[in-house]
Design an enzyme around this catalytic site. Sequence first.
Site, PDB file in Angstrom:
ATOM      1  N   CYS A   1      -2.822   8.327   3.167  1.00 21.71           N
ATOM      2  CA  CYS A   1      -2.732   8.216   1.936  1.00 21.71           C
ATOM      3  C   CYS A   1      -3.502   8.472   0.932  1.00 21.71           C
ATOM      4  O   CYS A   1      -3.330   8.927  -0.143  1.00 21.71           O
ATOM      5  CB  CYS A   1      -2.213   6.658   1.892  1.00 21.71           C
ATOM      6  SG  CYS A   1      -3.759   5.579   2.650  1.00 21.71           S
TER       7      CYS A   1
ATOM      8  N   GLU B   1       0.905  -1.281  -0.035  1.00 18.48           N
ATOM      9  CA  GLU B   1       0.048  -0.107  -0.118  1.00 18.48           C
ATOM     10  C   GLU B   1       0.988   1.262   0.108  1.00 18.48           C
ATOM     11  O   GLU B   1       1.586   1.474   1.033  1.00 18.48           O
ATOM     12  CB  GLU B   1      -1.072  -0.033   1.178  1.00 18.48           C
ATOM     13  CG  GLU B   1      -1.957  -1.097   1.415  1.00 18.48           C
ATOM     14  CD  GLU B   1      -2.910  -1.082   0.530  1.00 18.48           C
ATOM     15  OE1 GLU B   1      -3.101  -0.190  -0.223  1.00 18.48           O
ATOM     16  OE2 GLU B   1      -3.900  -2.102   0.701  1.00 18.48           O
TER      17      GLU B   1
HETATM   18  P1  NAD Z   1       8.076   5.384   4.613  1.00 21.18           P
HETATM   19  O1  NAD Z   1       8.078   4.468   3.283  1.00 21.18           O
HETATM   20  O2  NAD Z   1       9.376   6.319   4.695  1.00 21.18           O
HETATM   21  O3  NAD Z   1       8.242   4.092   5.853  1.00 21.18           O
HETATM   22  C1  NAD Z   1       7.165   3.073   5.829  1.00 21.18           C
HETATM   23  C2  NAD Z   1       7.772   2.110   6.809  1.00 21.18           C
HETATM   24  O4  NAD Z   1       8.920   1.420   6.139  1.00 21.18           O
HETATM   25  C3  NAD Z   1       8.558   2.584   8.136  1.00 21.18           C
HETATM   26  O5  NAD Z   1       8.117   1.595   9.026  1.00 21.18           O
HETATM   27  C4  NAD Z   1      10.059   2.440   7.866  1.00 21.18           C
HETATM   28  O6  NAD Z   1      10.765   2.310   8.921  1.00 21.18           O
HETATM   29  C5  NAD Z   1      10.050   1.261   6.911  1.00 21.18           C
HETATM   30  N1  NAD Z   1      11.141   1.506   5.897  1.00 21.18           N
HETATM   31  C6  NAD Z   1      11.975   2.367   5.507  1.00 21.18           C
HETATM   32  N2  NAD Z   1      12.805   1.972   4.684  1.00 21.18           N
HETATM   33  C7  NAD Z   1      12.764   0.481   4.691  1.00 21.18           C
HETATM   34  C8  NAD Z   1      13.379  -0.587   3.804  1.00 21.18           C
HETATM   35  N3  NAD Z   1      14.495  -0.253   3.081  1.00 21.18           N
HETATM   36  N4  NAD Z   1      12.933  -1.889   4.020  1.00 21.18           N
HETATM   37  C9  NAD Z   1      11.875  -2.020   4.740  1.00 21.18           C
HETATM   38  N5  NAD Z   1      11.408  -1.060   5.463  1.00 21.18           N
HETATM   39  C10 NAD Z   1      11.758   0.000   5.387  1.00 21.18           C
HETATM   40  O7  NAD Z   1       6.749   6.056   4.597  1.00 21.18           O
HETATM   41  P2  NAD Z   1       6.172   7.076   5.529  1.00 21.18           P
HETATM   42  O8  NAD Z   1       6.788   8.337   5.799  1.00 21.18           O
HETATM   43  O9  NAD Z   1       6.348   6.259   7.076  1.00 21.18           O
HETATM   44  O10 NAD Z   1       4.778   7.129   5.254  1.00 21.18           O
HETATM   45  C11 NAD Z   1       4.075   8.142   4.324  1.00 21.18           C
HETATM   46  C12 NAD Z   1       3.894   7.316   3.141  1.00 21.18           C
HETATM   47  O11 NAD Z   1       3.018   6.306   3.357  1.00 21.18           O
HETATM   48  C13 NAD Z   1       3.121   8.099   2.116  1.00 21.18           C
HETATM   49  O12 NAD Z   1       3.759   8.120   0.667  1.00 21.18           O
HETATM   50  C14 NAD Z   1       1.864   7.780   2.114  1.00 21.18           C
HETATM   51  O13 NAD Z   1       0.935   7.884   0.964  1.00 21.18           O
HETATM   52  C15 NAD Z   1       1.949   6.281   2.016  1.00 21.18           C
HETATM   53  N6  NAD Z   1       0.875   5.426   2.832  1.00 21.18           N
HETATM   54  C16 NAD Z   1       0.008   4.629   2.084  1.00 21.18           C
HETATM   55  C17 NAD Z   1      -1.062   4.230   2.578  1.00 21.18           C
HETATM   56  C18 NAD Z   1      -1.629   3.100   1.919  1.00 21.18           C
HETATM   57  O14 NAD Z   1      -2.603   2.353   2.211  1.00 21.18           O
HETATM   58  N7  NAD Z   1      -1.490   3.205   0.318  1.00 21.18           N
HETATM   59  C19 NAD Z   1      -1.418   4.480   3.863  1.00 21.18           C
HETATM   60  C20 NAD Z   1      -0.628   5.248   4.602  1.00 21.18           C
HETATM   61  C21 NAD Z   1       0.593   5.866   4.056  1.00 21.18           C
END
Ligand code: NAD
Length: 470
Positions: A278, A244
């Site tokens: 999101c 997602e």
């Molecule tokens: P992010 O991608 O920076 O982090 C998400 C998670 O991934 C965190 O727990 C982080 O620690 C982890 N992470 C970071 N690097 C990683 C790697 N290389 N491998 C595995 N895990 C890793 O996102 P964010 O800033 O926490 O959230 C904001 C983003 O999330 C926005 O783009 C938003 O649109 C999206 N989002 C999408 C949905 C959906 O349902 N589609 C819902 C909420 C947020």
Amino acid sequence: MQNYTDLIATITPAHGEKRDVFDPATGELISQAPVQGVPDLEAAVTRATSAQISWAALSDEKRRNYLHRAADAVEESAEALAELLSREQGKPLNGPNARFEVGACAVWLRSAADTELPVEVLVDDGESYAEMHYRPIGVVGAIAPWNWPMMIAIWQIAPSLRMGNTVITKPAETTTLSGLALASVLNQVLPEGVLSVVAGPGRTVGEAMVTHPAIGKIMFTGSTPVGKKIIAASANNVTRLTLELGGNDAGIVLPDVNPKEIAEGLFWGAFINTGQTCAAMKRLYVHDSVYDEVVAELTAFAKNVPMGRGLEEQNVLGPLQNRAQYEIVDRLVESARASGARVVLGGDPNREAVGNFYPATLVTDIDPHNDLVVEEQFGPALPIIRYTDLDEVIGLANELEVGLGASVWSANRERAREIAARIHSGTVWINAHGTLNPMVPFGGVKHSGYGREFGVEGLKAVSEPQVISM
Ligand code: NAD
């Protein structure tokens, strides 16, 4: 009934490496979070692998029962969870925010428990017989973002547990306490080892989860760039993925609307969780014939919505959760202004203030290719673009790489439905934006990810289909 002080005491590490956690509204120290790494992940995998055998061996009815008891536990600690969430994430207790998020955790747990997924008979024609079963995958790794840190974690945990998997969850680095508190409440009722948390910080633990041979499925919610890294990293073990990812949802307002009637829906479609959602509306296209009126009604509504510290009951908009996100919003609004767009409400935050408050901002007369339109702002700043030609605006809605949600606003539902069919996104709402239901599959197309959460599709996504053929 647990209060906030008891809840925080259960998750504050007594020893080991830890780091300070600050309130994004006031800069005050809230508590400390553990710092964990790959050895903690290894221990969690061992626990989860061993617990999965007996968890999967339980009857479906027993697992459903556990999920209902977990929902009861969330409801019993709801106020403490909401307060913690508000302090760490920043979101107000009221409005579609902290209390709403905790309530949704219980709703999604119960829905995962009650959704039916019977054995499907595929062929039964006298000569052949085949049926489809949905088996557990094993250990699921659940990686959560910081915007809805409890609700999104539950979206990952609840269906996984229902289907006989055990779960290791990793909260985002800026909302670690929320993830830990939620798990501690769920673990009041779940058997040992069925749900573990590894606190991070994120990247190292996240990367190790994705490449771990004993983790069969990753449920990931977060940004598109990290999602792409996860796809690449998952290749070696052919790890199953539900992704997602980011969105940049368009709202399209047709000429036949009543601007006053839709103003509130438009506002919350864009500003839910102070825009950090999101599937929030992130660009609004309004037909020229109603443009000025829609802007006026939206401005009139938005300027009276209270923003402030989450624990103060009157507030329904809060701070940005972290400074990095605040700076993205600030940069995008300033670049829109510099390009000649008009900031009709908001902008101009107090950059010296301690809290990450960015006011609700409306930007009009903006070029459809301005950065504020084409980049995901993920905050309280909505660009409103004027259009005259419907085909052209559908082209603009579809031209970005992402496709999570979209909305069409019209007095004529059939007309809106025809337009919806031409939009490339996982969901198109009509006269609403971002409303979710635990029985209705949710997910993105294009770079917004793949796989669906919720309902029957959501249960299938955390199982291995197996055909028995006779
Ligand atoms: P992010 O991608 O920076 O982090 C998400 C998670 O991934 C965190 O727990 C982080 O620690 C982890 N992470 C970071 N690097 C990683 C790697 N290389 N491998 C595995 N895990 C890793 O996102 P964010 O800033 O926490 O959230 C904001 C983003 O999330 C926005 O783009 C938003 O649109 C999206 N989002 C999408 C949905 C959906 O349902 N589609 C819902 C909420 C947020």
